[in-house]
Enzyme design. Structure first.
Site, mmCIF file in Angstrom:
data_model
loop_
_atom_site.group_PDB
_atom_site.id
_atom_site.type_symbol
_atom_site.label_atom_id
_atom_site.label_comp_id
_atom_site.label_asym_id
_atom_site.label_seq_id
_atom_site.Cartn_x
_atom_site.Cartn_y
_atom_site.Cartn_z
ATOM 1 N N TRP A 187 0.867 -1.181 0.000
ATOM 2 C CA TRP A 187 0.000 0.000 0.000
ATOM 3 C C TRP A 187 0.901 1.228 0.000
ATOM 4 O O TRP A 187 1.816 1.323 0.817
ATOM 5 C CB TRP A 187 -0.918 0.051 1.230
ATOM 6 N N GLU A 226 -3.124 -2.892 -2.268
ATOM 7 C CA GLU A 226 -4.243 -2.292 -1.519
ATOM 8 C C GLU A 226 -4.594 -0.882 -1.995
ATOM 9 O O GLU A 226 -3.744 0.006 -2.032
ATOM 10 C CB GLU A 226 -3.873 -2.250 -0.027
ATOM 11 N N LYS A 228 -7.225 2.667 -1.890
ATOM 12 C CA LYS A 228 -7.794 3.558 -0.883
ATOM 13 C C LYS A 228 -8.611 4.641 -1.575
ATOM 14 O O LYS A 228 -8.384 4.928 -2.751
ATOM 15 C CB LYS A 228 -6.636 4.186 -0.104
ATOM 16 N N ASP A 259 -9.488 -3.243 2.092
ATOM 17 C CA ASP A 259 -9.528 -2.674 3.440
ATOM 18 C C ASP A 259 -10.931 -2.128 3.626
ATOM 19 O O ASP A 259 -11.390 -1.283 2.840
ATOM 20 C CB ASP A 259 -8.470 -1.565 3.575
ATOM 21 N N HIS A 262 -11.690 1.541 3.247
ATOM 22 C CA HIS A 262 -11.198 2.251 2.067
ATOM 23 C C HIS A 262 -12.206 2.384 0.935
ATOM 24 O O HIS A 262 -11.831 2.429 -0.231
ATOM 25 C CB HIS A 262 -9.937 1.568 1.550
ATOM 26 N N HIS A 286 -8.308 -6.320 4.981
ATOM 27 C CA HIS A 286 -7.918 -5.525 6.136
ATOM 28 C C HIS A 286 -9.226 -5.168 6.820
ATOM 29 O O HIS A 286 -9.923 -4.254 6.388
ATOM 30 C CB HIS A 286 -7.185 -4.243 5.719
ATOM 31 N N ASP A 294 -12.178 8.654 9.388
ATOM 32 C CA ASP A 294 -11.171 7.686 9.812
ATOM 33 C C ASP A 294 -11.513 6.285 9.336
ATOM 34 O O ASP A 294 -12.617 5.793 9.550
ATOM 35 C CB ASP A 294 -11.066 7.689 11.338
ATOM 36 N N ASP A 296 -9.906 3.617 10.331
ATOM 37 C CA ASP A 296 -9.183 2.670 11.177
ATOM 38 C C ASP A 296 -9.636 2.593 12.623
ATOM 39 O O ASP A 296 -8.816 2.493 13.522
ATOM 40 C CB ASP A 296 -7.682 3.016 11.135
ATOM 41 N N ASP A 326 -6.700 -4.298 10.392
ATOM 42 C CA ASP A 326 -5.963 -3.057 10.184
ATOM 43 C C ASP A 326 -6.710 -1.905 10.819
ATOM 44 O O ASP A 326 -7.628 -1.346 10.222
ATOM 45 C CB ASP A 326 -5.760 -2.798 8.683
HETATM 46 C C1 RNT Z 1 -3.644 2.763 5.104
HETATM 47 C C2 RNT Z 1 -3.723 1.315 4.780
HETATM 48 C C3 RNT Z 1 -2.572 0.484 5.228
HETATM 49 C C4 RNT Z 1 -2.058 0.895 6.570
HETATM 50 C C5 RNT Z 1 -0.932 0.066 7.091
HETATM 51 C C6 RNT Z 1 -0.281 0.681 8.280
HETATM 52 O O1 RNT Z 1 -4.773 3.446 4.850
HETATM 53 O O2 RNT Z 1 -4.899 0.793 5.293
HETATM 54 O O3 RNT Z 1 -2.903 -0.860 5.179
HETATM 55 O O4 RNT Z 1 -3.064 0.929 7.518
HETATM 56 O O5 RNT Z 1 -0.066 -0.195 6.080
HETATM 57 ZN ZN ZN Z 2 -5.197 -1.330 5.235
#
Ligand code: RNT
Ligand code: ZN
Length: 422
Positions: A187, A226, A228, A259, A262, A286, A294, A296, A326
């Site tokens: 990523w 990955e 986003k 993810d 994302h 993820h 956010d 995460d 993640d």
């Molecule tokens: C970032 C991605 C990625 C990170 C990690 C730390 O938006 O999700 O996977 O979270 O590489």
């Molecule tokens: Zn991720």
């Protein structure tokens, strides 16, 4: 009645209740036992890593909060991960970032990382019975800027190409050492804050960089890529968008990483599984929880995670979908964050495995659509939690909320004593 006896009783009743809708609980438990989550090492220290733990986190990601007790070095991080793993039933993997190498107190630049910097990780993981996964690290470096692999400056682009090539070589060694492929996620944060007029140019550069990076074939590691939607401070354009990586993954036979944080808020990540499985070899997940900007927050047992789990099982794709976590929450106990998110993911997988799918499919085939909806609703309140408790008991981890007090104890005895540098 003893707690254990209660759990067994409830389990026996659940087995019968599920049998009545055609579900074999033992089979579901066995399947859950085989699911290894890839635990992300970066929840333990707010994505700081060991190159320069006081350095700034860049690349459009942010860990907000200042909860005391984060891991400050490799030993503390290992100790915390072990502690967290001891409350998560089953055997799991650990997902490392390149910035978490064992650099022996020296500064090792990203274009100098080597398998030897991860030797102690490999040995440690083996002792723990854990397999490793890996990630290249494009962020938090003086050369990160807004563009890394898509940078028109040839010096910067080739620096990141070199880094990522080296990461693949490290992942290959990890895979060899552990006798199981190491999955390496790629990523990069590349993007732009405001209106961008050379979108094609940067994407062509990223494509070129990826082709250079993937030129070497390896047999003990697997690549995944990955996408986003946007990064913080890079809101208007993301070079590695979903379309970009799906095109790349399909044309180059690469694993695509989804993810769950994302995508656009109303997009269903669960619905992507069955499409991707027709065109790419495997999927990496993820699992996270997006909240507003956010991507995460700590994973919970919400509808999104449940639907995702169900789609994996409904596609009969447990062997083609790898489940990684993640998220990074710096505002709560970090070991607790690992445990809550991991257990939530497992609970979703268990409910998916316990779905009365044969009957549901029959209803659908017969166009009995009220019946399908009704059984889907009823299935939500079948006693899956009794099966979950039994799964925890069998795996020798705390049942129910018992892990809360244990994590509090670890906090009182260990993490609260760490002097914070931030
Ligand atoms: C970032 C991605 C990625 C990170 C990690 C730390 O938006 O999700 O996977 O979270 O590489
Ligand atoms: Zn991720």
């Amino acid at each position: 009645m003893m707690k254990e006896e209660l759990i067994r009783k409830a389990y026996d009743i659940a087995v019968e209740r599920y049998a009545a809708v055609g579900v074999d609980v033992n089979k579901a438990m066995d399947a859950l036992q085989k699911i290894a989550l890839s635990l992300h090492c970066w929840q333990a220290d707010d994505v700081a890593g060991f190159e320069n733990p006081d350095g700034q986190l860049t690349g459009g990601i942010q860990a907000t909060g200042n909860y005391p007790g984060k891991a400050r070095n490799i030993d503390e991080l290992r100790q915390d991960v072990c502690k967290a793993a001891s409350y998560i039933p089953g055997t799991h993997r650990l997902n490392l970032h390149a910035s978490y190498g064992d650099f022996g107190g020296k500064y090792v630049d990203r274009d100098e990382v080597e398998p030897k910097h991860f030797e102690s990780w490999m040995q440690w993981a083996k002792e723990q019975g854990m397999k490793l996964d890996f990630n290249s690290t494009s962020f938090s470096h003086p050369k990160s800027g807004n563009l890394s692999l898509a940078n028109p400056d040839e010096g910067i682009r080739s620096f990141w190409v070199e880094h990522t090539k080296r990461c693949r070589a490290i992942a290959e060694e990890m895979g060899k050492y552990q006798g199981d492929p190491c999955i390496m996620n790629l990523w990069v944060h590349d993007g732009s804050k405001d209106q961008t007029v050379n979108r094609l140019k940067y994407r062509a550069l990223l494509k070129q960089s990826l082709d250079e990076i993937f030129a070497t074939d390896y047999s003990h590691m697997k690549d995944c890529i990955e996408s986003k939607v946007f990064g913080i401070g890079l809101e208007s354009y993301t070079v590695g968008s979903n379309d970009f990586y799906i095109g790349y993954g399909v044309s180059r036979n690469k694993i695509v990483t989804l993810d769950t944080g994302h995508f656009h808020p109303t997009e269903s990540v669960a619905d992507k599984i069955s499409s991707l499985l027709l065109y790419i070899p495997e999927i990496m997940l993820h699992v996270s929880r997006p909240v507003r900007w956010d991507s995460d927050h700590v994973t919970t047992m919400n509808d999104d995670t449940l639907e995702l789990a169900k789609e994996i099982v409904r596609c009969d794709a447990l062997d083609r979908v790898h489940i990684g976590l993640d998220y990074f929450d710096a505002s709560i106990n970090r070991i607790g964050a690992y445990v809550v998110g991991s257990r939530a993911t497992q609970k979703c997988m268990l409910q998916a495995l316990l779905e009365p799918i044969a009957q549901l499919r029959q209803y659908e085939a017969n166009e009995q659509l009220f019946e399908r909806l009704a059984l889907l609703e009823e299935a939500k309140s079948l006693p899956w939690n009794a099966v979950w408790d039994m799964f925890c008991l069998k795996n020798n981890v705390p049942v129910g909320e018992d892990f809360i007090a244990e994590i509090e104890k670890y906090e009182a005895e260990v993490t609260s004593k760490r002097v914070s540098y931030n």
